[in-house]
Design a protein around this motif. Sequence first.
Motif, PDB file in Angstrom:
ATOM      1  N   LYS A  42      -8.066   8.815  -2.803  1.00 15.02           N
ATOM      2  CA  LYS A  42      -8.995   9.901  -2.462  1.00 15.02           C
ATOM      3  C   LYS A  42      -9.450   9.801  -1.013  1.00 15.02           C
ATOM      4  CE  LYS A  42     -12.740   7.337  -4.568  1.00 15.02           C
ATOM      5  NZ  LYS A  42     -13.155   6.987  -5.875  1.00 15.02           N
ATOM      6  N   SER A  43      -9.416   8.594  -0.452  1.00 13.73           N
ATOM      7  CA  SER A  43      -9.683   8.432   0.979  1.00 13.73           C
ATOM      8  C   SER A  43      -8.619   7.499   1.551  1.00 13.73           C
ATOM      9  CB  SER A  43     -11.081   7.875   1.221  1.00 13.73           C
ATOM     10  OG  SER A  43     -11.207   6.602   0.648  1.00 13.73           O
ATOM     11  N   ASP A  44      -8.233   7.742   2.785  1.00 17.33           N
ATOM     12  CA  ASP A  44      -7.156   6.980   3.406  1.00 17.33           C
ATOM     13  C   ASP A  44      -7.613   5.554   3.715  1.00 17.33           C
ATOM     14  OD1 ASP A  44      -4.843   6.174   4.664  1.00 17.33           O
ATOM     15  OD2 ASP A  44      -5.209   7.321   6.491  1.00 17.33           O
ATOM     16  N   LEU A  45      -7.001   4.610   3.070  1.00 13.17           N
ATOM     17  CA  LEU A  45      -7.325   3.198   3.278  1.00 13.17           C
ATOM     18  C   LEU A  45      -6.450   2.565   4.356  1.00 13.17           C
ATOM     19  CD1 LEU A  45      -7.645   2.130  -0.466  1.00 13.17           C
ATOM     20  CD2 LEU A  45      -9.485   2.707   1.116  1.00 13.17           C
ATOM     21  N   ARG A  46      -5.507   3.319   4.895  1.00 19.76           N
ATOM     22  CA  ARG A  46      -4.540   2.755   5.855  1.00 19.76           C
ATOM     23  C   ARG A  46      -5.190   2.055   7.049  1.00 19.76           C
ATOM     24  NH1 ARG A  46       0.396   2.580   6.092  1.00 19.76           N
ATOM     25  NH2 ARG A  46       0.743   4.263   4.626  1.00 19.76           N
ATOM     26  N   PRO A  47      -6.207   2.624   7.689  1.00 22.45           N
ATOM     27  CA  PRO A  47      -6.799   1.892   8.818  1.00 22.45           C
ATOM     28  C   PRO A  47      -7.307   0.504   8.421  1.00 22.45           C
ATOM     29  CG  PRO A  47      -7.531   4.175   8.844  1.00 22.45           C
ATOM     30  CD  PRO A  47      -6.794   3.958   7.542  1.00 22.45           C
ATOM     31  N   ASN A  48      -7.914   0.413   7.254  1.00 16.59           N
ATOM     32  CA  ASN A  48      -8.403  -0.889   6.785  1.00 16.59           C
ATOM     33  C   ASN A  48      -7.264  -1.810   6.366  1.00 16.59           C
ATOM     34  OD1 ASN A  48     -11.071  -0.248   7.270  1.00 16.59           O
ATOM     35  ND2 ASN A  48     -11.395   0.540   5.218  1.00 16.59           N
ATOM     36  N   ILE A  49      -6.230  -1.248   5.787  1.00 17.78           N
ATOM     37  CA  ILE A  49      -5.057  -2.051   5.427  1.00 17.78           C
ATOM     38  C   ILE A  49      -4.429  -2.623   6.699  1.00 17.78           C
ATOM     39  CG2 ILE A  49      -2.728  -1.952   4.435  1.00 17.78           C
ATOM     40  CD1 ILE A  49      -4.995  -1.836   2.327  1.00 17.78           C
ATOM     41  N   ASN A  50      -4.347  -1.811   7.744  1.00 17.06           N
ATOM     42  CA  ASN A  50      -3.799  -2.288   9.016  1.00 17.06           C
ATOM     43  C   ASN A  50      -4.646  -3.416   9.610  1.00 17.06           C
ATOM     44  OD1 ASN A  50      -1.659  -0.485   8.885  1.00 17.06           O
ATOM     45  ND2 ASN A  50      -2.676   1.043  10.150  1.00 17.06           N
ATOM     46  N   ILE A  51      -5.956  -3.291   9.512  1.00 18.57           N
ATOM     47  CA  ILE A  51      -6.843  -4.351  10.007  1.00 18.57           C
ATOM     48  C   ILE A  51      -6.618  -5.636   9.221  1.00 18.57           C
ATOM     49  CG2 ILE A  51      -9.270  -5.081  10.083  1.00 18.57           C
ATOM     50  CD1 ILE A  51      -9.935  -2.153  10.849  1.00 18.57           C
ATOM     51  N   CYS A  52      -6.464  -5.504   7.926  1.00 20.30           N
ATOM     52  CA  CYS A  52      -6.219  -6.693   7.096  1.00 20.30           C
ATOM     53  C   CYS A  52      -4.894  -7.348   7.459  1.00 20.30           C
ATOM     54  CB  CYS A  52      -6.242  -6.332   5.619  1.00 20.30           C
ATOM     55  SG  CYS A  52      -7.898  -5.937   5.049  1.00 20.30           S
ATOM     56  N   ARG A  53      -3.896  -6.538   7.734  1.00 20.57           N
ATOM     57  CA  ARG A  53      -2.595  -7.107   8.136  1.00 20.57           C
ATOM     58  C   ARG A  53      -2.750  -7.937   9.396  1.00 20.57           C
ATOM     59  NH1 ARG A  53       0.470 -10.080   7.575  1.00 20.57           N
ATOM     60  NH2 ARG A  53       2.433 -10.127   8.637  1.00 20.57           N
ATOM     61  N   LYS A  54      -3.499  -7.428  10.340  1.00 17.51           N
ATOM     62  CA  LYS A  54      -3.713  -8.128  11.608  1.00 17.51           C
ATOM     63  C   LYS A  54      -4.480  -9.440  11.393  1.00 17.51           C
ATOM     64  CE  LYS A  54      -6.266  -7.491  15.970  1.00 17.51           C
ATOM     65  NZ  LYS A  54      -5.436  -8.205  16.855  1.00 17.51           N
ATOM     66  N   TYR A  55      -5.576  -9.383  10.674  1.00 22.56           N
ATOM     67  CA  TYR A  55      -6.443 -10.557  10.566  1.00 22.56           C
ATOM     68  C   TYR A  55      -6.020 -11.546   9.477  1.00 22.56           C
ATOM     69  CZ  TYR A  55      -9.237  -8.848  14.271  1.00 22.56           C
ATOM     70  OH  TYR A  55      -9.628  -8.449  15.519  1.00 22.56           O
ATOM     71  N   TYR A  75       0.832  -1.206   0.000  1.00 15.52           N
ATOM     72  CA  TYR A  75       0.000   0.000   0.000  1.00 15.52           C
ATOM     73  C   TYR A  75       0.867   1.257   0.000  1.00 15.52           C
ATOM     74  CZ  TYR A  75      -3.583   3.350   1.456  1.00 15.52           C
ATOM     75  OH  TYR A  75      -4.430   4.429   1.534  1.00 15.52           O
ATOM     76  N   ASP A  76       1.903   1.268   0.834  1.00 16.16           N
ATOM     77  CA  ASP A  76       2.801   2.431   0.892  1.00 16.16           C
ATOM     78  C   ASP A  76       3.476   2.681  -0.452  1.00 16.16           C
ATOM     79  OD1 ASP A  76       2.185   2.913   3.543  1.00 16.16           O
ATOM     80  OD2 ASP A  76       4.004   1.959   4.329  1.00 16.16           O
ATOM     81  N   ALA A  77       3.939   1.615  -1.101  1.00 12.27           N
ATOM     82  CA  ALA A  77       4.607   1.771  -2.402  1.00 12.27           C
ATOM     83  C   ALA A  77       3.659   2.407  -3.418  1.00 12.27           C
ATOM     84  CB  ALA A  77       5.108   0.417  -2.901  1.00 12.27           C
ATOM     85  N   LEU A  78       2.410   1.969  -3.446  1.00 15.68           N
ATOM     86  CA  LEU A  78       1.445   2.545  -4.376  1.00 15.68           C
ATOM     87  C   LEU A  78       1.087   3.977  -3.998  1.00 15.68           C
ATOM     88  CD1 LEU A  78      -0.875  -0.533  -4.953  1.00 15.68           C
ATOM     89  CD2 LEU A  78       0.680   0.504  -6.614  1.00 15.68           C
ATOM     90  N   CYS A  79       0.940   4.227  -2.696  1.00 14.89           N
ATOM     91  CA  CYS A  79       0.560   5.575  -2.244  1.00 14.89           C
ATOM     92  C   CYS A  79       1.646   6.610  -2.509  1.00 14.89           C
ATOM     93  CB  CYS A  79       0.232   5.561  -0.754  1.00 14.89           C
ATOM     94  SG  CYS A  79      -1.363   4.834  -0.390  1.00 14.89           S
TER      95      CYS A  79
END
Length: 136
Positions: free
Chosen positions: A71-84, A61-65
């Motif tokens: 247009k909206s920050d997906l980081r919180p959801n990306i972090n949740i996906c990393r955890k689960y 995600y960071d590389a693409l960003c």
Amino acid sequence: MDFYTNAQETEQSAISLLETGQYRHSIFLACLAIELYLKSKLYLVPHRPELEKSHDIIGLYDALCNRYQPKSDLRPNINICRKYFNEARYPYGGSANIYTKDFAMEFVNIIADVKDYIDNECMATVEDLQKMYPSM
């Protein structure tokens, strides 16, 4: 098979598992689908070569960003996906009760958000295409 097609198939599997009540497995596959969607556009940006073979969804995600600001920050959801991604595969302890239909549906919705970012914001420019396909 390319990453995008693999992501689509994995997404469909996550949805099928959600529909049959296998929520934990649906969440795991949703996280994998998100990873694959991100990898599908990695070729457009400078990145560490090991990212292509890793499960480092945050690094992807960071590389693409760095090039394509969402247009909206997906980081919180990306972090949740990393955890689960790991916790859904290896559900140790008493966490099994969190894998509900509503929780699994959140991950299917995250797939849609990431896919929208990939499809509509991570677009190759003319310069990208000229670099990839130089004239002879």
